[in-house]
Design a protein around this motif. Structure first.
Motif, PDB file in Angstrom:
ATOM      1  N   THR A   8       0.825  -1.201   0.000  1.00  0.00           N
ATOM      2  CA  THR A   8       0.000   0.000   0.000  1.00  0.00           C
ATOM      3  C   THR A   8       0.861   1.255   0.000  1.00  0.00           C
ATOM      4  O   THR A   8       0.584   2.228  -0.701  1.00  0.00           O
ATOM      5  N   ILE A   9       1.940   1.221   0.794  1.00  0.00           N
ATOM      6  CA  ILE A   9       2.826   2.383   0.850  1.00  0.00           C
ATOM      7  C   ILE A   9       3.506   2.598  -0.494  1.00  0.00           C
ATOM      8  O   ILE A   9       3.562   3.702  -1.017  1.00  0.00           O
ATOM      9  N   LEU A  10       3.987   1.502  -1.074  1.00  0.00           N
ATOM     10  CA  LEU A  10       4.682   1.623  -2.352  1.00  0.00           C
ATOM     11  C   LEU A  10       3.765   2.108  -3.453  1.00  0.00           C
ATOM     12  O   LEU A  10       4.179   2.838  -4.337  1.00  0.00           O
ATOM     13  N   SER A  11       2.490   1.717  -3.382  1.00  0.00           N
ATOM     14  CA  SER A  11       1.569   2.067  -4.451  1.00  0.00           C
ATOM     15  C   SER A  11       1.284   3.561  -4.503  1.00  0.00           C
ATOM     16  O   SER A  11       0.735   4.053  -5.468  1.00  0.00           O
ATOM     17  N   SER A  12       1.630   4.306  -3.446  1.00  0.00           N
ATOM     18  CA  SER A  12       1.377   5.736  -3.428  1.00  0.00           C
ATOM     19  C   SER A  12       2.641   6.558  -3.685  1.00  0.00           C
ATOM     20  O   SER A  12       2.601   7.783  -3.661  1.00  0.00           O
ATOM     21  N   PHE A  93       1.569   9.811  -5.325  1.00  0.00           N
ATOM     22  CA  PHE A  93       0.590   9.530  -6.366  1.00  0.00           C
ATOM     23  C   PHE A  93      -0.346  10.721  -6.591  1.00  0.00           C
ATOM     24  O   PHE A  93      -0.628  11.096  -7.741  1.00  0.00           O
ATOM     25  N   SER A  94      -0.832  11.330  -5.516  1.00  0.00           N
ATOM     26  CA  SER A  94      -1.770  12.454  -5.649  1.00  0.00           C
ATOM     27  C   SER A  94      -1.126  13.629  -6.380  1.00  0.00           C
ATOM     28  O   SER A  94      -1.745  14.263  -7.237  1.00  0.00           O
ATOM     29  N   ILE A  95       0.153  13.911  -6.050  1.00  0.00           N
ATOM     30  CA  ILE A  95       0.869  15.000  -6.727  1.00  0.00           C
ATOM     31  C   ILE A  95       1.076  14.646  -8.196  1.00  0.00           C
ATOM     32  O   ILE A  95       0.999  15.505  -9.073  1.00  0.00           O
ATOM     33  N   CYS A  96       1.330  13.368  -8.451  1.00  0.00           N
ATOM     34  CA  CYS A  96       1.536  12.894  -9.822  1.00  0.00           C
ATOM     35  C   CYS A  96       0.287  13.127 -10.664  1.00  0.00           C
ATOM     36  O   CYS A  96       0.362  13.583 -11.810  1.00  0.00           O
ATOM     37  N   VAL A  97      -0.884  12.831 -10.099  1.00  0.00           N
ATOM     38  CA  VAL A  97      -2.147  13.007 -10.821  1.00  0.00           C
ATOM     39  C   VAL A  97      -2.398  14.486 -11.108  1.00  0.00           C
ATOM     40  O   VAL A  97      -2.810  14.862 -12.214  1.00  0.00           O
ATOM     41  N   ILE A 156     -10.914  14.458 -17.042  1.00  0.00           N
ATOM     42  CA  ILE A 156     -11.466  13.796 -15.858  1.00  0.00           C
ATOM     43  C   ILE A 156     -11.687  12.296 -16.078  1.00  0.00           C
ATOM     44  O   ILE A 156     -11.239  11.477 -15.264  1.00  0.00           O
ATOM     45  N   PRO A 157     -12.361  11.866 -17.168  1.00  0.00           N
ATOM     46  CA  PRO A 157     -12.533  10.414 -17.368  1.00  0.00           C
ATOM     47  C   PRO A 157     -11.211   9.678 -17.578  1.00  0.00           C
ATOM     48  O   PRO A 157     -11.138   8.465 -17.347  1.00  0.00           O
ATOM     49  N   PRO A 161      -9.907   7.044 -13.248  1.00  0.00           N
ATOM     50  CA  PRO A 161      -9.709   5.610 -12.992  1.00  0.00           C
ATOM     51  C   PRO A 161      -8.358   5.269 -12.373  1.00  0.00           C
ATOM     52  O   PRO A 161      -8.223   4.199 -11.768  1.00  0.00           O
ATOM     53  N   LEU A 162      -7.366   6.159 -12.498  1.00  0.00           N
ATOM     54  CA  LEU A 162      -6.049   5.853 -11.947  1.00  0.00           C
ATOM     55  C   LEU A 162      -6.084   5.632 -10.439  1.00  0.00           C
ATOM     56  O   LEU A 162      -5.269   4.899  -9.888  1.00  0.00           O
ATOM     57  N   ASP A 163      -7.042   6.271  -9.771  1.00  0.00           N
ATOM     58  CA  ASP A 163      -7.146   6.143  -8.327  1.00  0.00           C
ATOM     59  C   ASP A 163      -7.537   4.729  -7.898  1.00  0.00           C
ATOM     60  O   ASP A 163      -7.312   4.343  -6.750  1.00  0.00           O
ATOM     61  N   PHE A 164      -8.096   3.961  -8.828  1.00  0.00           N
ATOM     62  CA  PHE A 164      -8.542   2.606  -8.508  1.00  0.00           C
ATOM     63  C   PHE A 164      -7.581   1.532  -9.024  1.00  0.00           C
ATOM     64  O   PHE A 164      -7.811   0.345  -8.808  1.00  0.00           O
TER      65      PHE A 164
END
Length: 278
Positions: A8-12, A93-97, A156-157, A161-164
């Motif tokens: 989980t940590i790595l995925s972010s 991940f959030s900054i990447c998006v 947006i579309p 989906p990247l969040d999932f």
């Protein structure tokens, strides 16, 4: 449990790459280029705002182009220099998006602004007497807002989906910043929608803009050829030269990078990184 938490940590967290062995050499010219770009765009914004002679339709598009250029380059610059100056290669991940949203949104917006500038040249050359009545400040403002909304809404579309998606394999990006094409290659999920939608989005939006630019220039050239004097034809064409150069500078690297990601996935990482930096 520890394995799950670690995953989980790595995925972010993702890790950006670039020309590690040349970081100290290329950081200086990159820094200078970005400074020149920012200073140039800020100068354009200041001059157009303060000089009453430039409060005309053709000059209103220049601030739009400057703002979209800075909107596309500033999010890239922040993370790029963190890599080049060896401050940090990690990115959440959030900054990447968010970075992907700004880069892709403003790249599409800049394409739309270039189309609007082509239409401006078409009206100025083909319908000079109606120029001021057709391209009013109100219409130009609406064009700018529509270009930004079109680009932002269609993103947006693509990014939602990247969040999932689980990123359970490599977390190493092939660029110094985040791109959607790069991110979906690292996902451990069915990314067919993102691949197809992204390809359709690039094809439709850029094709529409490019087609509009080409058609406008066909009418411009036909109109210029009807001008009797040689000097008059050159004067009319000279107003389009800088615009054509900007169109090529935007489209050639962008389309080249998209083609490499879609059709040359297994080519040398150096090629991907080189095209992304350009």
């Amino acid at each position: 449990m520890s394995t799950s938490n670690s995953s989980t940590i790595l995925s972010s967290t993702f890790y950006r790459t670039g020309y590690e062995e040349f970081h100290h050499w290329i950081s200086i010219p990159f820094c200078l280029l970005y400074l020149v770009g920012i200073m140039g765009n800020c100068t354009i914004l200041h001059i157009v705002q303060t000089d009453p002679r430039l409060h005309e339709p053709m000059y209103y598009f220049l601030p739009m182009l400057s703002l979209t250029d800075m909107g596309m380059s500033l999010p890239t610059m922040i993370t790029l220099f963190r890599v080049l100056w060896s401050i940090s290669k990690e990115i959440q991940f959030s900054i990447c998006v968010v970075q992907m949203f700004f880069i892709h949104t403003f790249s599409f917006t800049e394409s739309s602004v270039l189309l609007a500038m082509t239409l401006d040249r078409y009206v100025a050359i083909c319908h000079p007497l109606r120029y001021a009545t057709i391209l009013t400040p109100k219409l130009i403002t609406k064009i700018g807002i529509a270009a930004l909304l079109r680009s932002a809404i269609t993103m947006i579309p693509l990014l939602a989906p990247l969040d999932f998606f689980p990123f359970c394999h490599s977390h190493i990006l092939s660029h110094s910043y985040c791109l959607h094409q790069n991110m979906i290659c690292l996902a451990c999920a069915d990314t067919n929608f993102n691949v197809i939608y992204g390809l359709v989005l690039v094809t439709v939006l850029w094709s529409m803009d490019l087609l509009g630019i080409l058609v406008s220039y066909v009418f411009i050239i036909l109109s210029v050829l009807r001008i009797a004097s040689h000097e008059g034809r050159l004067k009319a064409l000279n107003t389009c030269v800088s615009h054509i150069c900007v169109v090529l500078i935007l489209y050639v690297p962008m389309i080249g990078l998209s083609i490499i990601h879609h059709f040359a996935k297994y080519s040398s990482p150096l090629i991907h990184s080189f095209m992304a930096h350009i």
